[in-house]
Design an enzyme around this catalytic site. Sequence first.
Site, PDB file in Angstrom:
ATOM      1  N   ASP A  41      18.801 -36.454  -1.406  1.00 54.43           N
ATOM      2  CA  ASP A  41      18.421 -35.389  -0.465  1.00 54.43           C
ATOM      3  C   ASP A  41      19.272 -35.577   0.795  1.00 54.43           C
ATOM      4  O   ASP A  41      20.084 -36.516   0.871  1.00 54.43           O
ATOM      5  CB  ASP A  41      16.912 -35.429  -0.135  1.00 54.43           C
ATOM      6  N   GLY A  57      17.847 -32.927  -4.301  1.00 55.50           N
ATOM      7  CA  GLY A  57      16.947 -32.240  -3.357  1.00 55.50           C
ATOM      8  C   GLY A  57      15.512 -32.644  -3.629  1.00 55.50           C
ATOM      9  O   GLY A  57      14.596 -31.831  -3.605  1.00 55.50           O
ATOM     10  N   GLY A  58      15.328 -33.937  -3.863  1.00 55.77           N
ATOM     11  CA  GLY A  58      14.031 -34.441  -4.348  1.00 55.77           C
ATOM     12  C   GLY A  58      13.025 -34.794  -3.271  1.00 55.77           C
ATOM     13  O   GLY A  58      12.010 -35.420  -3.575  1.00 55.77           O
ATOM     14  N   HIS A  82      15.337 -21.879  -5.851  1.00 58.13           N
ATOM     15  CA  HIS A  82      14.640 -20.681  -5.343  1.00 58.13           C
ATOM     16  C   HIS A  82      14.796 -20.536  -3.819  1.00 58.13           C
ATOM     17  O   HIS A  82      14.450 -19.507  -3.264  1.00 58.13           O
ATOM     18  CB  HIS A  82      13.158 -20.646  -5.785  1.00 58.13           C
TER      19      HIS A  82
HETATM   20  C1  LIG Z   1      11.706 -26.636  -1.351  1.00 58.87           C
HETATM   21  S1  LIG Z   1      12.186 -28.295  -1.101  1.00 58.87           S
HETATM   22  C2  LIG Z   1      11.815 -28.994  -2.706  1.00 58.87           C
HETATM   23  C3  LIG Z   1      11.670 -30.477  -2.642  1.00 58.87           C
HETATM   24  C4  LIG Z   1      11.317 -31.170  -3.972  1.00 58.87           C
HETATM   25  N1  LIG Z   1      12.335 -30.977  -4.986  1.00 58.87           N
HETATM   26  C5  LIG Z   1       9.974 -30.697  -4.455  1.00 58.87           C
HETATM   27  O1  LIG Z   1       9.911 -29.868  -5.371  1.00 58.87           O
HETATM   28  O2  LIG Z   1       8.949 -31.098  -3.875  1.00 58.87           O
HETATM   29  C6  LIG Z   1      13.949 -28.214  -1.086  1.00 58.87           C
HETATM   30  C7  LIG Z   1      14.621 -29.555  -0.865  1.00 58.87           C
HETATM   31  O3  LIG Z   1      16.044 -29.331  -0.800  1.00 58.87           O
HETATM   32  C8  LIG Z   1      16.560 -30.205   0.201  1.00 58.87           C
HETATM   33  N2  LIG Z   1      17.859 -29.687   0.662  1.00 58.87           N
HETATM   34  C9  LIG Z   1      18.110 -28.572   1.400  1.00 58.87           C
HETATM   35  N3  LIG Z   1      19.420 -28.430   1.616  1.00 58.87           N
HETATM   36  C10 LIG Z   1      20.020 -29.476   0.984  1.00 58.87           C
HETATM   37  C11 LIG Z   1      21.385 -29.864   0.811  1.00 58.87           C
HETATM   38  N4  LIG Z   1      22.377 -29.149   1.349  1.00 58.87           N
HETATM   39  N5  LIG Z   1      21.646 -30.976   0.094  1.00 58.87           N
HETATM   40  C12 LIG Z   1      20.632 -31.723  -0.452  1.00 58.87           C
HETATM   41  N6  LIG Z   1      19.325 -31.391  -0.341  1.00 58.87           N
HETATM   42  C13 LIG Z   1      19.027 -30.281   0.375  1.00 58.87           C
HETATM   43  C14 LIG Z   1      15.498 -30.182   1.275  1.00 58.87           C
HETATM   44  O4  LIG Z   1      15.609 -31.249   2.187  1.00 58.87           O
HETATM   45  C15 LIG Z   1      14.227 -30.219   0.428  1.00 58.87           C
HETATM   46  O5  LIG Z   1      13.817 -31.541   0.165  1.00 58.87           O
END
Ligand SMILES: C[S@@+](CC[C@H](N)C(=O)[O-])C[C@H]1O[C@@H](n2cnc3c(N)ncnc32)[C@H](O)[C@@H]1O
Length: 294
Positions: free
Chosen positions: A162, A136-137, A202
Amino acid sequence: MMRQISGQHLVIETAEDTFATTPWAKALAADPALSAVYGEFYAQLNSPMFKSLPYFLKKRGFKSPSDVNDCNWQYWKGTSNNLFADLSTNPAMANDFHAAMQCHSKYNLTPWPEVYPTSTVVSALKPDRALVVDIGGSKGHDLEKFRLCHPDIPDGSLILQDLPDVVKDVQVDPAISVQAYDFFTPQPVKGARIYFMHNVLHDWPDDSAITILKNVASAMEKGYSKLLIHESLISRVNPLARVTVSDITMMACLAAKERTEIEWGEVIRNSGLRIVRIWRPPQSVESVIEVELD
Ligand SMILES: C[S@@+](CC[C@H](N)C(=O)[O-])C[C@H]1O[C@@H](n2cnc3c(N)ncnc32)[C@H](O)[C@@H]1O
């Protein structure tokens, strides 16, 4: 307009109709991601979402929401999609959202390699194993911070994961390889040295967070792999305003929350994992929870 923003000290009035820039104004002009945050992200996403929150909470008897598919987001948007499903159908909004993630990481936070001693993991890397998998980067900004601290790591040793629409056009350094991956499915990279998640858990209530964590746990090698969870821990007494703002933001868009140390411990234990240590230097708002297989 100039009188208004100089009154807020965002530029400095040096004489009548004459203004000098501040570091903030310069950054806004130089960084398109920052101007996306202060423009469209706040106007189209963050501010309207908060306008509907009091009405949503009143309608639900002021109970904390816990269903990501039935929270203030759906009430405000009149949709059945959750935030991430909506972002996947709206490239402009997704661009602003990921700009906000990038800017939060770039301007608000102590870089995670300064919170956790990353040199200890680099030195013990097994051959042919991934060094860091950022789950989820977003656009890869946290892996980029790691690469800057360790410029000699081999190409492809860092893996950015992601959702497909998030990573499809992402431009990254050769040290980083990019993988479309849904973290509700089994983790495809086995036995990596570090699995890293920043501000991911979170976003999700406990049952979903446990599903995500179990998928990581099933790929970890006992005694070798570590999971680093980079998050705020909300204090039970006198919490920081920056963390309480994030807590309410998670409630407003995802029926989620920031967790206390006790709540983190429960979620981690219920996923078959254990906390080794919580790294929280005084200068950093967010901590790194170091986790291993139980
Ligand atoms: C709050 S953001 C945090 C992004 C990054 N880790 C940062 O701290 O800047 C949450 C991330 O989770 C990803 N995400 C949400 N659902 C997901 C899933 N089912 N599988 C993979 N990534 C996911 C989103 O696309 C987003 O990039």
